[in-house]
Scaffold this active site. Structure first.
Site, PDB file in Angstrom:
ATOM      1  N   ASP A  45       0.773  -1.247   0.000  1.00  0.00           N
ATOM      2  CA  ASP A  45       0.000   0.000   0.000  1.00  0.00           C
ATOM      3  C   ASP A  45       0.813   1.310   0.000  1.00  0.00           C
ATOM      4  O   ASP A  45       1.179   1.815  -1.031  1.00  0.00           O
ATOM      5  CB  ASP A  45      -0.987  -0.002   1.173  1.00  0.00           C
ATOM      6  N   GLU A  77      -2.790  -6.222  13.452  1.00  0.00           N
ATOM      7  CA  GLU A  77      -2.432  -6.096  12.033  1.00  0.00           C
ATOM      8  C   GLU A  77      -0.941  -5.782  11.889  1.00  0.00           C
ATOM      9  O   GLU A  77      -0.252  -6.363  11.067  1.00  0.00           O
ATOM     10  CB  GLU A  77      -3.299  -4.998  11.405  1.00  0.00           C
TER      11      GLU A  77
HETATM   12  C1  2M8 Z   1      -4.633  -3.753   3.163  1.00  0.00           C
HETATM   13  O1  2M8 Z   1      -5.207  -3.284   1.959  1.00  0.00           O
HETATM   14  C2  2M8 Z   1      -6.493  -2.653   1.962  1.00  0.00           C
HETATM   15  C3  2M8 Z   1      -6.869  -2.348   0.522  1.00  0.00           C
HETATM   16  O2  2M8 Z   1      -6.880  -3.504  -0.250  1.00  0.00           O
HETATM   17  C4  2M8 Z   1      -6.502  -1.357   2.733  1.00  0.00           C
HETATM   18  O3  2M8 Z   1      -5.460  -0.686   2.819  1.00  0.00           O
HETATM   19  O4  2M8 Z   1      -7.540  -0.983   3.267  1.00  0.00           O
HETATM   20  C5  2M8 Z   1      -3.255  -4.328   2.823  1.00  0.00           C
HETATM   21  O5  2M8 Z   1      -2.492  -4.566   3.988  1.00  0.00           O
HETATM   22  C6  2M8 Z   1      -3.403  -5.610   2.010  1.00  0.00           C
HETATM   23  O6  2M8 Z   1      -2.135  -6.186   1.786  1.00  0.00           O
HETATM   24  C7  2M8 Z   1      -4.317  -6.593   2.708  1.00  0.00           C
HETATM   25  O7  2M8 Z   1      -4.539  -7.695   1.867  1.00  0.00           O
HETATM   26  C8  2M8 Z   1      -5.665  -5.932   3.075  1.00  0.00           C
HETATM   27  C9  2M8 Z   1      -6.537  -6.821   3.945  1.00  0.00           C
HETATM   28  O8  2M8 Z   1      -5.820  -7.268   5.067  1.00  0.00           O
HETATM   29  O9  2M8 Z   1      -5.449  -4.718   3.786  1.00  0.00           O
END
Ligand code: 2M8
Length: 422
Positions: free
Chosen positions: A161, A393
């Site tokens: 991200d 997380e």
């Molecule tokens: C995070 O990505 C989402 C968007 O897809 C976000 O930032 O809200 C990232 O850490 C991604 O790698 C991960 O798959 C997702 C869900 O845990 O969150």
């Protein structure tokens, strides 16, 4: 309750029946590599449930083989941006279920191999291996950069991200006419632990540009954000090896996948930077360079460095106290950005905090090169962190404070795998 019991309880709470969501509120959909990590943990405890997880992710596969990074199984949830941003239904070859149009590092074949090793099921393999093969072929067809032979990513959401290595590429994205979206993440998580509003406008601008091309810009280098990402390429190299093995187990031919893995390793090897003892990344519209982020170390996981390079990478970077390793003031590792980098931020998302999946990849890399004591030390440190701070997380590296969302599925699931390696 034991650590394993606590981890399994998180996965149970996040279980939506057919898929395990990454967390209770922040991430209510099915995410691609999150599900693959969940499969790795469940493989040891509930292989049948793990198979269901693979099948539900494959429901999002497009006719061309792509398995997108998000699958929007029908449910009422408050998450923005949701399926409306992606408008996958209007794209040729999209599946019945709405999905995103981007991808994630392809961990799925790696997970299916773990599942096969813990609980072999030939019929299941025969069902999913051709789908994994189509997924990997998609990469080489759709995402190869002709010059380097590496895969191109089109968005930070395809890897890490808001990692600082993407800052310059993102800064070029025009946000003229793109309104700030109403985000749901910052209603739950402190804004300084998440990407900025300007980042989000750029993310949305990129998705709109890609959607106008049905997510298939031709050639890949024409995308406004076109980046040779080391984690994704390293994961694909390992996933190709694992797929080849699964193909051979089912009396198939693993040659394509083995050749692809070898080509990726050669291409990754060319990115070695002797001076820093790490690998370089490349922004196709910018410069090539060592980024000072953990991405520079990922080829270790894929077995790319020779033994001398691997030692240099581990000593000068991965375990170096002033860089990614544990230090007196920041005992938690691996930081996602080097502590010596001006971009290091101990609290913000992919800009410095410790992530359990990154540690898992690095432990596997250390093991691959025979750094058993170092792998064991990192494994203990990681298990100590989740025991004390829960399955968060990400984590603040000086204190271990849990950051981002709590009860995070991949932190729980990979803990289950790390516990198997004692
Ligand atoms: C995070 O990505 C989402 C968007 O897809 C976000 O930032 O809200 C990232 O850490 C991604 O790698 C991960 O798959 C997702 C869900 O845990 O969150």
């Amino acid at each position: 309750m034991s650590l394993a019991g606590r981890a399994l309880a998180v996965l149970e709470r996040n279980d939506m029946g057919e898929f395990v969501k990454p967390s209770q509120r922040l991430y209510p959909w099915q995410w691609n590599w999150d599900s693959a990590f969940v499969v790795i943990g469940l493989a040891h405890h509930d292989p049948e449930r793990a198979r269901l997880e693979v099948r539900s992710l494959l429901r999002g596969q497009w006719d061309n083989g792509m398995i997108p990074h998000m699958v929007f199984h029908p449910q009422e949830v408050d998450y923005r941006p949701g399926p409306e941003l992606w408008d996958s239904k209007g794209c040729e070859g999209s599946p019945e279920v709405p999905t995103s149009g981007l991808i994630a590092p392809p961990v799925l074949a790696i997970a299916v191999r773990v599942l096969h090793e813990t609980a072999p099921d030939r019929a299941f393999l025969e069902e999913v291996v051709p789908r994994l093969d189509a997924w990997h072929r998609w990469f080489h067809r759709e995402r190869t950069d002709a010059d380097s032979g590496l895969m191109v990513i089109f968005h930070g959401w395809e890897s890490a991200d808001n990692a600082p290595r993407f800052d310059r590429a993102l800064a070029r994205i025009d946000v003229e006419g793109i309104e700030s979206i109403e985000r749901t993440d910052t209603l739950q998580i402190a804004a300084e632990e998440r990407p900025s509003d300007l980042d989000y406008r750029r993310y949305v601008a990129l998705v709109r540009w890609l959607r106008a091309r049905e997510y298939r810009p031709e050639p890949p280098s024409s995308a406004p954000f076109a980046y040779l990402d080391l984690p994704l390429n390293s994961v694909l190299a390992v996933a190709e090896d694992d797929l080849a093995l699964l193909q051979e187990e089912t009396a198939g031919d693993g040659r394509r996948a083995r050749d692809a893995a070898a080509r990726l390793r050669t291409a990754l090897g060319a990115m070695w930077d002797e001076e820093s003892g790490a690998y370089r990344e490349r922004d196709l519209h910018g410069e090539e360079g060592v980024t000072g982020t953990v991405a520079d170390l990922f080829p270790l996981y894929a077995g790319v460095p020779d033994d001398t390079q691997a030692r240099r990478l581990v000593e000068r970077n991965l375990l170096a106290p002033e860089r990614f390793g544990p230090s007196a003031t920041a005992p938690l590792a691996v930081t996602t950005v080097s502590k010596s980098s001006p971009d290091f931020d101990s609290r913000n998302y992919w800009r410095g905090p410790v992530w359990i999946n990154v540690n898992w990849f690095m432990i596997r890399g250390l093991e691959r090169y025979g750094f058993h004591a170092e792998a064991e030390e990192l494994r203990r440190l990681t298990l100590g962190l989740v025991s004390r701070s829960g399955f968060s997380e990400y984590y603040e590296p000086t204190t271990g404070e849990p950051l981002g969302t709590g009860e995070f599925s991949w932190s729980a699931s990979l803990t289950l795998d790390l516990l198997q390696r004692a």
